[in-house]
Structures are given as C-alpha cells and as structure tokens.
Motif scaffolding. Structure first.
Motif, PDB file in Angstrom:
ATOM      1  N   VAL A 287       0.861  -1.189   0.000  1.00 57.34           N
ATOM      2  CA  VAL A 287       0.000   0.000   0.000  1.00 57.34           C
ATOM      3  C   VAL A 287       0.895   1.237   0.000  1.00 57.34           C
ATOM      4  N   ILE A 288       0.561   2.173  -0.845  1.00 58.49           N
ATOM      5  CA  ILE A 288       1.317   3.425  -0.928  1.00 58.49           C
ATOM      6  C   ILE A 288       0.399   4.582  -0.563  1.00 58.49           C
ATOM      7  N   ILE A 289       0.923   5.501   0.243  1.00 58.13           N
ATOM      8  CA  ILE A 289       0.183   6.715   0.587  1.00 58.13           C
ATOM      9  C   ILE A 289       0.916   7.900  -0.022  1.00 58.13           C
ATOM     10  N   GLU A 290       0.187   8.725  -0.756  1.00 56.96           N
ATOM     11  CA  GLU A 290       0.721   9.980  -1.281  1.00 56.96           C
ATOM     12  C   GLU A 290      -0.092  11.128  -0.703  1.00 56.96           C
TER      13      GLU A 290
ATOM     14  N   PRO B  68       0.317  22.547 -12.686  1.00 57.17           N
ATOM     15  CA  PRO B  68      -0.310  21.526 -13.550  1.00 57.17           C
ATOM     16  C   PRO B  68       0.644  20.412 -13.950  1.00 57.17           C
ATOM     17  N   GLY B  69       1.896  20.741 -14.240  1.00 58.74           N
ATOM     18  CA  GLY B  69       2.852  19.707 -14.633  1.00 58.74           C
ATOM     19  C   GLY B  69       3.073  18.698 -13.530  1.00 58.74           C
ATOM     20  N   GLN B  70       3.200  19.177 -12.302  1.00 54.93           N
ATOM     21  CA  GLN B  70       3.404  18.279 -11.171  1.00 54.93           C
ATOM     22  C   GLN B  70       2.153  17.438 -10.928  1.00 54.93           C
ATOM     23  N   PHE B  71       0.994  18.056 -11.061  1.00 58.70           N
ATOM     24  CA  PHE B  71      -0.268  17.325 -10.874  1.00 58.70           C
ATOM     25  C   PHE B  71      -0.342  16.161 -11.854  1.00 58.70           C
TER      26      PHE B  71
ATOM     27  N   ASP C 247       2.236  13.382 -10.986  1.00 58.84           N
ATOM     28  CA  ASP C 247       1.810  12.593  -9.821  1.00 58.84           C
ATOM     29  C   ASP C 247       0.808  11.519 -10.231  1.00 58.84           C
ATOM     30  N   ARG C 248      -0.099  11.858 -11.147  1.00 54.52           N
ATOM     31  CA  ARG C 248      -1.102  10.871 -11.582  1.00 54.52           C
ATOM     32  C   ARG C 248      -0.456   9.790 -12.442  1.00 54.52           C
ATOM     33  N   GLU C 249       0.516  10.165 -13.248  1.00 52.17           N
ATOM     34  CA  GLU C 249       1.232   9.165 -14.043  1.00 52.17           C
ATOM     35  C   GLU C 249       2.000   8.207 -13.141  1.00 52.17           C
ATOM     36  N   THR C 250       2.611   8.750 -12.099  1.00 52.94           N
ATOM     37  CA  THR C 250       3.326   7.899 -11.141  1.00 52.94           C
ATOM     38  C   THR C 250       2.355   6.968 -10.429  1.00 52.94           C
ATOM     39  N   GLN C 251       1.193   7.496 -10.059  1.00 56.28           N
ATOM     40  CA  GLN C 251       0.188   6.658  -9.403  1.00 56.28           C
ATOM     41  C   GLN C 251      -0.210   5.497 -10.307  1.00 56.28           C
TER      42      GLN C 251
ATOM     43  N   VAL D 126      -3.090   2.499  -3.918  1.00 58.10           N
ATOM     44  CA  VAL D 126      -2.642   3.864  -3.627  1.00 58.10           C
ATOM     45  C   VAL D 126      -3.741   4.647  -2.917  1.00 58.10           C
ATOM     46  N   ILE D 127      -3.370   5.265  -1.806  1.00 55.80           N
ATOM     47  CA  ILE D 127      -4.266   6.175  -1.078  1.00 55.80           C
ATOM     48  C   ILE D 127      -3.712   7.585  -1.250  1.00 55.80           C
ATOM     49  N   ARG D 128      -4.592   8.544  -1.511  1.00 52.22           N
ATOM     50  CA  ARG D 128      -4.160   9.938  -1.619  1.00 52.22           C
ATOM     51  C   ARG D 128      -4.887  10.774  -0.569  1.00 52.22           C
ATOM     52  N   PHE D 129      -4.119  11.615   0.105  1.00 52.31           N
ATOM     53  CA  PHE D 129      -4.686  12.576   1.044  1.00 52.31           C
ATOM     54  C   PHE D 129      -4.272  13.986   0.615  1.00 52.31           C
ATOM     55  N   THR D 130      -5.120  14.948   0.910  1.00 57.33           N
ATOM     56  CA  THR D 130      -4.786  16.352   0.669  1.00 57.33           C
ATOM     57  C   THR D 130      -4.317  16.975   1.978  1.00 57.33           C
TER      58      THR D 130
END
Length: 284
Positions: free
Chosen positions: A224-227, A237-240, A243-247, A257-261
């Motif tokens: 399990v990965i948490i980002e 936008p480029g980083q966003f 991040d989705r490509e890495t996910q 993968v779990i994502r938190f803000t």
C-alpha cells in the motif's frame, strides 16, 4: 587604485579597508561621491547593490574572523524563500545594529563551513535552529534536497541545548526521523506513528521496471502506498499530471494507492480510519 577596487568588487563583491589599507582613502572618497556604498564600518560594496548575498558578504567581512552567519540568513543560502534583508550573526563581542541581529553563542566547529564566500552554519544546524519556530518545515526541505540527514539534524539539535525554543525544536526534529521531504509528509508521518502503524517506510527507493520512485509512505508487506498532496500541488499543472502518471505506475505494479490532501491531514481520525480499512482489506 580605482581599477583595483573595481577588480576586487567584481571578484568578491565586497572590499574592506582592513584588507586593503592603502586603498582606504580612495574608498572613502568614492563613498562620499556616491560611487561606493559604505554600509558597515570599513566595508564597501558597489553602489546600488541590494542582493541578500551581497549584504551577507558585507556583514561577514565586517565581523571576520569570528563571525558566523546563522539562522534564516544561513538557511536562505540553500532555501531562497527564507532569504531576507536582515543578517543574523553569531559573534562574541559585536552588537546588533541596523539590519544585523547579533547573538552570543558558541557554535561547535563541526557545524561551521565555508559557503558562497561566507562563514556559515551547516544546513542541518540552520534547520535545527529554525525548527523551534517553523515546526520542522526547513528541516524537511534540507532532507528533500539531501543537504542534511536526520542524524545531522539530531546532532545539531543536541548542540543547541539550552537555547530558546529547545523543547519545540526537539519535538519538531524528532518528527523528522522517517525522512519527510515536505511539511505535509511530516504531518502524515506523525499521524501514522502516533496511531501505531508499523511496517511502513518513507521516501525509500522503489524500483519498478528499472525506474526508481520515492513514495511518500509505503507499507511494504501490504503493498500500500500513501501519497499526500501539499497545498501547492494543484497550482502546478505539470506536477499534478506527473503525480497521476506515477500513481498509474504504482497501480500497474500491484500497489494500492491512497491519496490525502493537506486538508485531510487536519482530520486525523479520518486518515487513520482510511488507512486501517485499506490495510484490513489487504489482509494486514
């Protein structure tokens, strides 16, 4: 003589009467004519020079050989967002003056280095100083940039024993033990640690198909990965997109993968509940 002064300024950014006594009358004359700036006794810089680095070099020459640039003035050399117009200096005898704040403190030699023509404290020491006020934000950046290790931060914190804010400093640096690369990650790590979660690592290299990734937090056995998305993620936008490509790479490799803000981190119960439920579903 004026050519010599200009050559020294071009090379070092500052010239002093102490280092060039024969040029001292010329430097004073040029300063009176407005062709040189004389911001500190015996110290001259080019007129109109307003950069933070030029000011620090002037302060360093004024306070040599005992002066040491520290605190935000040192940290700002590596973290430019911290640079400001006030120089912070450790010195045994000099007094504070306009735009120079002087403290009396012994800095162990192991935490002093030469950088950018200045005698400064190390990144670890500067981050440890700031941890009393910024809750470890600068320490996270130093870790991310590989400018300091947790061990160096811990040693610097011990060297600051007895200074103002030491209790807050100790707490903030202790929270960096799992190698957070941002303040958002530091907050996430605190939540995981205080909730008693085990078998997770942070920013450890993960090789997938020959590409190396550094997940914010990874439960090894449960896969399990948490980002965590910091406040600035959606503003880039480029980083966003990256991040989705890495996910997608993580998911294709069998990771959940779990994502938190940033806002999620304010709701500790929610974060803990989600992580526990996901680990339960994964059989852990």
């Amino acid at each position: 003589m004026r050519a010599t002064i200009e050559a020294v300024l071009a090379d070092q950014g500052v010239i002093t009467a102490r280092a060039h006594p024969a040029l001292s009358p010329t430097m004073r004359r040029l300063a009176r004519a407005g062709l040189l700036a004389n911001p500190l006794p015996g110290v001259f810089i080019a007129t109109g020079e307003t950069s933070a680095l030029a000011w620090l070099r002037a302060v360093a020459q004024w306070s040599a050989p005992a002066g040491i640039i520290h605190d935000t003035s040192a940290a700002g050399l590596w973290l430019p967002s911290l640079a400001d117009s006030t120089a912070r200096l450790v010195h045994p005898t000099l007094r504070s003056r306009h735009r120079v704040v002087v403290v009396r403190r012994r800095v162990p030699p192991d935490f002093v280095r030469e950088a950018m023509g200045l005698r400064v404290v190390t990144p670890a020491y500067a981050a440890a100083e700031l941890a009393a006020r910024d809750d470890g934000r600068s320490a996270c950046e130093m870790l991310r940039l590989r400018l300091a290790t947790f061990e160096e931060l811990a040693l610097a914190t011990r060297a600051l024993a007895g200074s103002r804010g030491q209790a807050e400093r100790v707490r903030a640096i202790a929270a960096c033990q799992d190698n957070p690369w941002s303040y958002a990650e530091l907050r996430l790590h605190r939540i995981l640690r205080e909730a008693g979660f085990r078998d997770w690592v942070s920013n450890r290299p993960l090789d997938i198909g020959g590409c190396v990734f550094h997940p914010d937090a990874r439960f090894r056995a449960a896969r399990v990965i948490i980002e965590v998305d910091g406040r600035e993620t959606h503003e880039r936008p480029g980083q966003f997109r990256r991040d989705r490509e890495t996910q997608n790479v993580y998911i294709a490799a069998g990771y959940l993968v779990i994502r938190f803000t940033w806002e999620h981190l304010d709701d500790v119960d929610y974060v803990v509940r989600v992580v526990r439920e996901v680990l339960r579903l994964r059989g852990h």
